[in-house]
Design a protein around this motif. Structure first.
Motif, PDB file in Angstrom:
ATOM      1  N   PHE A 165       0.086  -1.761   2.219  1.00 35.13           N
ATOM      2  CA  PHE A 165      -1.010  -2.009   1.687  1.00 35.13           C
ATOM      3  C   PHE A 165      -1.700  -0.859   0.847  1.00 35.13           C
ATOM      4  O   PHE A 165      -1.362   0.257   1.082  1.00 35.13           O
ATOM      5  CB  PHE A 165      -1.996  -2.697   2.790  1.00 35.13           C
ATOM      6  CG  PHE A 165      -2.023  -1.671   3.979  1.00 35.13           C
ATOM      7  CD1 PHE A 165      -3.167  -0.694   3.511  1.00 35.13           C
ATOM      8  CD2 PHE A 165      -1.496  -1.986   5.040  1.00 35.13           C
ATOM      9  CE1 PHE A 165      -3.304   0.177   4.807  1.00 35.13           C
ATOM     10  CE2 PHE A 165      -1.644  -1.151   6.512  1.00 35.13           C
ATOM     11  CZ  PHE A 165      -2.679  -0.040   6.002  1.00 35.13           C
ATOM     12  N   THR A 217      -7.162  -2.878   1.520  1.00 38.41           N
ATOM     13  CA  THR A 217      -6.842  -3.226   2.947  1.00 38.41           C
ATOM     14  C   THR A 217      -7.345  -1.936   3.634  1.00 38.41           C
ATOM     15  O   THR A 217      -7.802  -2.341   4.883  1.00 38.41           O
ATOM     16  CB  THR A 217      -5.436  -3.652   3.079  1.00 38.41           C
ATOM     17  OG1 THR A 217      -4.879  -4.743   2.238  1.00 38.41           O
ATOM     18  CG2 THR A 217      -5.082  -4.083   4.546  1.00 38.41           C
ATOM     19  N   ALA A 255      -4.669  -9.097   3.347  1.00 38.69           N
ATOM     20  CA  ALA A 255      -3.792  -7.676   3.344  1.00 38.69           C
ATOM     21  C   ALA A 255      -2.349  -8.367   2.855  1.00 38.69           C
ATOM     22  O   ALA A 255      -1.814  -7.472   1.933  1.00 38.69           O
ATOM     23  CB  ALA A 255      -3.508  -7.668   4.980  1.00 38.69           C
TER      24      ALA A 255
END
Length: 179
Positions: free
Chosen positions: A86, A90, A40
């Motif tokens: 993100f 992710t 992430a």
């Protein structure tokens, strides 16, 4: 906050999905969490570089990283996203992790002999469909930021929620792409 699973549920999961002998569950969970967090973080740092050529990537990353998040330089790639957020990479990882956990929780009342899988593709399909329409709930973005037209087309195809693997394969092959 309270733990996601109770100690009894965790113990039941270990009985259904036993770890190989000699594996330390705490260390293993730390490694898994570290890899997810690292993925992430890399997604956040690299979103402006995705799909760029090497000189552009080098330009974006030739800046010092500091806590004020003045890096990386913004590009058209991620201009619709806030710095430090993100991307779809992710978000999709989260949907798959949640599908694995949901499948495991559904299997809690079963014995080892009744369980033959830990991943149910329809669990993932339901979560991906929700992400496309609403985004990650706790992210509050309202819809699946960063998703491509291809992903949207697959998710919106008839029967995707019931047979996501076949519908994905059909869409891929009909697009003329190779495996």
């Amino acid at each position: 906050s309270r733990p996601f699973l109770s100690e009894a549920e965790i113990e039941t999961l270990y009985n259904i999905y036993p770890l190989p002998e000699g594996i330390d569950p705490k260390r293993t969970s730390h490694h898994i969490m570290g890899s997810l967090f690292g993925s992430a973080l890399g997604d956040c740092l690299g979103m402006f570089c995705e799909g760029q050529d090497i000189p552009t990537i080098n330009f974006f990353n030739d800046q010092p990283l500091d806590i004020t998040w003045t890096h990386p330089i913004t590009s058209q790639n991620g201009c619709h996203l806030h710095r430090g957020t993100f991307t779809d990479d992710t978000a999709l990882m989260l949907t798959f992790i949640r599908a694995v956990v949901a499948t495991a929780i559904e299997n809690l009342p079963k014995s080892k002999d009744e369980v033959n899988f830990i991943f149910d593709p329809t669990q993932a399909a339901t979560r991906i469909h929700h992400w496309v329409e609403h985004g990650i709930d706790e992210h509050l973005d309202g819809y699946g930021f960063g998703r491509g037209n291809f992903t949207t087309g697959v998710v919106e195809s008839d029967g995707y929620d019931q047979n996501p693997i076949e519908k994905s394969r059909q869409k891929w092959e009909s697009s003329g792409r190779k495996r």
